[in-house]
Write an enzyme that holds these catalytic residues in place. Structure first.
Site, PDB file in Angstrom:
ATOM      1  N   GLU A 105      73.377  -5.149  80.185  1.00 50.65           N
ATOM      2  CA  GLU A 105      73.347  -6.537  79.696  1.00 50.65           C
ATOM      3  C   GLU A 105      73.274  -7.521  80.864  1.00 50.65           C
ATOM      4  O   GLU A 105      72.586  -8.544  80.802  1.00 50.65           O
ATOM      5  CB  GLU A 105      74.583  -6.791  78.821  1.00 50.65           C
ATOM      6  CG  GLU A 105      74.530  -5.952  77.546  1.00 50.65           C
ATOM      7  CD  GLU A 105      75.770  -6.096  76.691  1.00 50.65           C
ATOM      8  OE1 GLU A 105      76.877  -5.818  77.205  1.00 50.65           O
ATOM      9  OE2 GLU A 105      75.649  -6.482  75.518  1.00 50.65           O
ATOM     10  N   GLU A 125      77.969   1.474  73.513  1.00 53.16           N
ATOM     11  CA  GLU A 125      79.145   0.897  72.847  1.00 53.16           C
ATOM     12  C   GLU A 125      79.414   1.489  71.466  1.00 53.16           C
ATOM     13  O   GLU A 125      80.559   1.598  71.029  1.00 53.16           O
ATOM     14  CB  GLU A 125      78.993  -0.621  72.728  1.00 53.16           C
ATOM     15  CG  GLU A 125      79.144  -1.378  74.037  1.00 53.16           C
ATOM     16  CD  GLU A 125      77.895  -1.379  74.901  1.00 53.16           C
ATOM     17  OE1 GLU A 125      76.911  -0.673  74.563  1.00 53.16           O
ATOM     18  OE2 GLU A 125      77.896  -2.078  75.936  1.00 53.16           O
TER      19      GLU A 125
END
Ligand code: NAI
Length: 699
Positions: A105, A125
């Site tokens: 990210e 995640e």
């Protein structure tokens, strides 16, 4: 400092340096922010490169911050990413080895990305019951396209950089470096080449549309929903990516944020995070420092080439460690060798193992009938018959032939490891390594620490466990160690439930609905009911007072040992594993019930689950209190990796915590009043009673 700043001519380089994987903890985030400030303030700096030191660009969030408020403390990940996006000077991510989660990210917030070939790229995640919370669900679809991005987000699996770079139209990587070694130089050159480019490209400005729109998302929901029944996160990932395709960037970010926070509060995510941390914590033993010097294990010996010995040998062969297998007779050795060969050949046939790997593994395996051949091996694992006399003879031989400092391990499942250690003159070198069947498949390894086991032996076997890809949990010496001592109480409750009115099928179905891979009776049939029978016969002398349902003994008297005899609690067709209920068994249970004068009653699934799971919990509380297990999470890990406990419930201890220990204790008081159960057993373990009274939890 966990991020360094250095200027190379007109390029500033910010290097994340937070071993082992440059986790984006608070200090690292502050380091990046500080570096960005310096770079903006220095007129000589024309562009900025961000990279990682050591073995990763960044593995993502710092797991040590998990569940603490530090993860949200400013600058949080999203603020750091905004800083990169807003930079007036181009920011280039130089990515290598590992770029995962928050690390990816962060890179997506940079204006340009150059990656080394071979880099593992992932947003994992979902494996923690979450979704990427740093804009990953909004930015990745913009650079990869919705389908590949959603696939990565929902699966959490890693893909190599060079494969992603081949996707048509991808904008994830602006360049792939010639090699990992040349990345740093190429990144500097790339930064110079874009130093004057304006406006700076931002991922957030890229379009995000799927040609099939709603239909595509509906198809994906149908498929993912069917595959992720007990896990809410995968479907939520779809919601977030759909928002990326339908909403303005900022609104999509708000949707991602909201979903992230909601998932954080689900019991499934709590369970998966508990598991993630618990697995890492299990390898740490309180009084064994991480600096303990290890003994070198380059070759091992296995005594006994039966069911367990063969499987154990395969673990080491798979890890490239030479194995010498010993048996008493040539035909037993031949049989053992043939089984190993057959197992590997099946893998080759299925395309799971390459022929050259198979050849390499078999070449590491040698056999012998003589103990005198074992003297040079660094470790030996004994897997002979479960009889103390046989173990004594074997360990006396091992004591005679093994070199000083060699580790002597036993795979016993029920015998006293201290007693076995004392058959030798070197009990400090003896340890239990309790593998689970099939030993080449099951992840769990109980490491049984004897009273005299040396600290460096413990440290070494934990390292060996990692090498052979087992999840090791340390247990003290007691009957059954952690796992089987608990399962005995679980099985005992299963028996009482039959006495009171259940069928094996009803109990199994209830437990499977709860999430167990298999109910207790199907599990008994798989493991072999005769094993428990033999143990009970041995115990009947030692513990004549123990109450239990005799149905399992009656079953064994009929020769119904389980799958291996084609008949157990259920019937099995040749070569099939489907459990078919058997009327004769049901009749046998009814007759036994009648002989005890019990009137059957209807028992709810809830009662079945509570009695079985709380039986595990109460025994586990004793185990913790006695110091047999070091911590509650070790017990959870053992149950998830060795006994098919559902991962999304986090193990029996976390499950009890979630139910509330006060409620668990109340239920036990109720069960204690049942005249057909064992009131004595249901007295809450002192530790459990204490925690419940104080409103505390196990974990
Ligand atoms: P097995 O009967 O399949 O194999 C035992 C092997 O040891 C046989 O091949 C036998 O010929 C050999 N053997 C016996 N005495 C020997 C001696 N003095 N020297 C050399 N070889 C000898 O038994 P299995 O199931 O492999 O069990 C072995 C050990 O592993 C036992 O201690 C058992 O309690 C333990 N264990 C078994 C599990 C299972 O599910 N089968 C699970 C965990 C532990």
């Amino acid at each position: 400092m966990t991020a360094h700043y250095k200027v190379h001519g007109d390029i500033a380089v910010i290097t994340l340096d937070n071993p082992p994987v440059n986790g984006l903890g608070l200090a690292t985030r502050q380091g990046i922010a500080h570096g960005m400030e310096q770079a903006q303030a220095d007129a000589a700096v024309k562009a900025i490169v961000i990279t990682g030191a050591g073995k990763a660009f960044s593995g993502g969030a710092d797991i040590r911050e998990f569940g603490s408020s530090k993860a949200m403390q400013e600058p949080n990940l999203n603020s750091v990413i905004l800083l990169l996006e807003k930079s007036t000077k181009p920011v280039v991510a130089a990515i290598h080895t590992v770029v995962m989660g928050g690390g990816l990210e962060l890179a997506l917030g940079c204006h340009y990305r150059i990656a080394a070939p071979g880099t593992s790229v992932a947003l994992p995640e979902v494996k923690l019951g979450l979704l990427p919370g740093g804009g990953g669900t909004q930015r990745l679809p913009r650079v990869l396209g919705i389908e590949p991005a959603l696939n990565m987000i929902v699966s959490g699996e890693a893909i190599k950089s060079e494969m992603l770079a081949m996707l048509p139209g991808q904008k994830l990587f602006d360049a792939i470096s010639a090699s990992a070694e040349s990345l740093a130089e190429e990144a500097l050159a790339y930064a110079r080449s874009v130093a004057a480019t304006r406006p700076l490209p931002l991922v957030r400005d890229l379009p995000c549309k799927h040609p099939q729109g709603d239909a595509y998302f509906q198809f994906t929901r149908n498929m993912v929903g069917a595959m992720s029944k007990n896990y809410p996160a995968p479907l939520k990932c779809i919601d977030a990516v759909e928002a990326a395709s339908k909403k303005k960037f900022e609104d999509g970010m708000a949707t991602e944020r909201e979903i992230f926070i909601n998932l954080m509060w689900t019991s499934e995510s709590r369970a998966l995070r508990h598991l993630f941390l618990g697995e890492r914590a299990a390898s740490k033993i309180p009084d064994v420092p991480s600096t303990t010097p290890l003994r070198e294990i380059k070759s091992i010996a296995v005594i006994g080439a039966g069911t367990m010995g063969g499987g154990i040998a395969m673990n080491f062969l798979n890890a490239g460690i030479a194995v010498k297998m010993l048996e008493m007779k040539q035909d037993a050795l031949d049989r053992g060798l043939a089984t190993i060969r057959k197992n590997y050949e099946a893998q080759v046939k299925k395309g799971k193992l390459k022929q050259d790997k198979y050849d390499q593994r078999m070449a590491l395996l040698t056999t012998t009938l003589s103990y005198d051949d074992l003297g040079t091996t660094d470790m030996v694992i004994e897997a002979v018959f479960e009889e103390i006399g046989v173990k004594e003879a074997v360990f006396k031989e091992l004591d005679r032939v093994m070199k000083p400092g060699a580790i002597l391990a036993t795979n016993t499942s029920t015998l006293d490891v201290n007693k076995i250690a004392n058959f030798t003159k070197r009990p400090q070198d003896v340890v239990g390594l309790h593998f689970f069947s099939p030993a080449n498949v099951m992840k769990l390894l109980e490491v049984v620490r004897g009273a005299k086991t040396a600290l460096d032996v413990m440290a070494t076997v934990m390292a060996v466990a990692k090498k052979i890809r087992k999840t090791a949990v340390v247990s003290g010496v007691c009957d059954g160690f952690i796992g089987n001592r608990m399962i005995e109480q679980y099985g005992r409750q299963g028996g009482f439930l039959l006495d009171e009115g259940c069928t094996p099928e009803q109990v199994d179905k209830a437990m499977e609905k709860f999430g167990m891979a298999m109910g207790p009776f199907r599990m008994g049939d798989l493991a072999g009911n005769d094993i428990g029978w033999a143990i009970r016969k041995r115990r009947s002398v030692e513990r004549a007072t123990m109450l239990y349902s005799k149905t399992a003994d009656l079953l064994c008297e009929k020769g119904r040992f389980g799958q291996k005899t084609g008949a157990g609690w259920y019937d099995y067709l040749p070569g099939k594993r489907d459990a078919i209920p058997n009327a004769e068994v049901v009749k046998m249970i009814e007759d036994y019930r009648a002989s005890k004068g019990i009137t059957p009653r209807k028992i709810s699934d809830e009662e079945i689950v509570q009695r079985l799971v709380f039986a595990l919990v109460n025994e586990a509380a004793h185990i913790l209190e006695e110091g047999i297990a070091n911590k509650a999470s070790d017990i959870d890990i053992a149950y998830i990796f060795g006994y098919g406990f559902p991962p999304y419930r986090g193990g029996p201890m976390l499950y009890a915590d979630e139910v509330g220990l006060f409620n668990v204790v109340q239920a036990m008081h109720r069960f204690a009043k049942n005249p057909h159960d064992d009131a004595n057993f249901w007295k809450p373990a002192p530790l459990l009673a204490k925690l419940a009274a104080e409103g505390k939890t196990f974990n």
